[in-house]
Design a protein around this motif. Structure first.
Motif, PDB file in Angstrom:
ATOM      1  N   VAL A  97      64.155  18.633  60.532  1.00  0.00           N
ATOM      2  CA  VAL A  97      63.470  20.359  59.996  1.00  0.00           C
ATOM      3  C   VAL A  97      63.351  19.572  58.312  1.00  0.00           C
ATOM      4  O   VAL A  97      61.712  20.220  57.468  1.00  0.00           O
ATOM      5  CB  VAL A  97      63.406  21.017  60.355  1.00  0.00           C
ATOM      6  N   ALA A 122      61.107  28.174  59.835  1.00  0.00           N
ATOM      7  CA  ALA A 122      60.073  27.134  60.172  1.00  0.00           C
ATOM      8  C   ALA A 122      60.629  27.615  61.895  1.00  0.00           C
ATOM      9  O   ALA A 122      59.747  27.113  62.519  1.00  0.00           O
ATOM     10  CB  ALA A 122      59.708  25.434  59.828  1.00  0.00           C
ATOM     11  N   LEU A 123      62.083  26.830  61.842  1.00  0.00           N
ATOM     12  CA  LEU A 123      62.855  26.646  63.575  1.00  0.00           C
ATOM     13  C   LEU A 123      62.213  28.374  64.072  1.00  0.00           C
ATOM     14  O   LEU A 123      61.989  27.745  65.390  1.00  0.00           O
ATOM     15  CB  LEU A 123      64.277  26.256  63.589  1.00  0.00           C
ATOM     16  N   ARG A 125      60.025  30.356  64.200  1.00  0.00           N
ATOM     17  CA  ARG A 125      58.266  30.813  64.210  1.00  0.00           C
ATOM     18  C   ARG A 125      58.158  29.461  65.599  1.00  0.00           C
ATOM     19  O   ARG A 125      57.279  29.938  66.184  1.00  0.00           O
ATOM     20  CB  ARG A 125      57.357  30.039  63.773  1.00  0.00           C
ATOM     21  N   LYS A 129      66.015  28.403  66.793  1.00  0.00           N
ATOM     22  CA  LYS A 129      66.268  28.761  65.562  1.00  0.00           C
ATOM     23  C   LYS A 129      68.376  28.761  65.592  1.00  0.00           C
ATOM     24  O   LYS A 129      68.552  28.977  65.167  1.00  0.00           O
ATOM     25  CB  LYS A 129      65.987  30.444  65.368  1.00  0.00           C
ATOM     26  N   ALA A 150      57.586  22.275  63.166  1.00  0.00           N
ATOM     27  CA  ALA A 150      58.740  23.257  62.677  1.00  0.00           C
ATOM     28  C   ALA A 150      58.706  22.213  61.212  1.00  0.00           C
ATOM     29  O   ALA A 150      58.377  22.637  60.379  1.00  0.00           O
ATOM     30  CB  ALA A 150      59.730  23.608  62.893  1.00  0.00           C
TER      31      ALA A 150
END
Length: 274
Positions: A97, A122-123, A125, A129, A150
């Motif tokens: 990522v 981003a992770l 979303r 995560k 991501a």
């Protein structure tokens, strides 16, 4: 940021595979490319993220021809999730990522707080995560898809270009991904095989057939039984989705298409939005 493709022509191995293609995605709009296999969807998208150079025509991002941009400048404007993804990374999920931050870094520069925040966001979303330390090579196909999305989001582009982004995803994650795209309100070009997903998520559709755009407009205007028969070779009814009100295509799996399979319809002149 608005993206526009004008008069695009692409030749591969001496054969013209895309000719005279013109299409748009307005600022914050999701524009879908749909069409049968081999209609030119992926080829068009590859010209946008500069994997292919067109023989003629141009791709404009915010009014600027992308060929006038350096690779770094282009990467700050456009992030892509292509079909040819090179997914055998011997890296952690977080490292994959973080590659999305490359356009913003000087050579040999380390991460800063903005990079770390962008990667973490981003992770989160894409629902990954807690997977940052996992090896990318150990992930399932759907998990890899979400991590690569991501990476594109961490790039913080003005335009997203996604080629079949729901591939390998189960139903829940397909729904979540499409909802994420709607919530982003980021200018997006995407190719989809799933016409009902396209009708749900896209503000505008461009239908490709034999390397040309044969219909453009809002999903309800474009996805008619007549077009589905002529372009896709299927018999279908188009009704209102009982939950969302979006167009819902009900396919007849027992009968062949009504009409002539593969005969392209007349090209409309207008391009309406949803």
């Amino acid at each position: 940021m608005r993206i526009a493709i004008e008069g695009l022509e692409v030749t591969l191995s001496g054969r013209t595979v895309v000719s005279g293609v013109g299409l748009i995605a307005d600022d914050g709009e999701i524009a879908g490319l749909v069409g049968p296999n081999g209609s030119g969807k992926s080829t068009v998208l590859r010209t946008v993220y500069r994997h292919l150079a067109p023989r003629a025509g141009r791709v404009l991002v915010g009014g600027t021809d992308i060929r006038q941009l350096t690779p770094a400048q282009s990467a700050r404007q456009i992030a892509a999730l292509p079909q040819e993804r090179g997914t055998d990374f011997e890296l952690s999920v977080r490292e994959v990522v973080a590659m999305g931050r490359t356009p913003y870094k000087r050579a040999f520069a380390g991460e800063d707080a903005a990079d770390r925040d962008a990667v973490a966001d981003a992770l989160a979303r894409v629902g990954m995560k807690d997977a940052g330390r996992r090896r990318f090579s150990t992930l399932s196909g759907g998990e890899r898809q979400r991590v690569l999305l991501a990476r594109a989001l961490a790039q913080d582009p003005k335009v997203l270009v996604l080629d079949e982004p729901t591939n390998h995803l189960d139903v829940r994650h397909q729904v979540e991904l499409l909802a994420l795209l709607r919530a982003q309100r980021r200018t997006t070009l995407l190719a989809l095989h799933d016409l009902n997903a396209a009708a749900s998520v896209c503000d505008r559709l461009h239908v490709l057939h034999e390397g040309a755009v044969v219909a453009s407009g809002a999903p309800r205007e474009v996805l008619t039984p007549e077009l589905l028969a002529e372009v896709f070779g299927v018999r279908a009814a188009v009704v209102d989705h009982p939950l969302t009100g979006d167009p819902l295509i009900a396919f007849d799996h027992r009968s062949p298409a009504a009409g002539v399979r593969g005969r392209a319809p007349e090209r409309p002149q207008a391009t309406a939005s949803k």
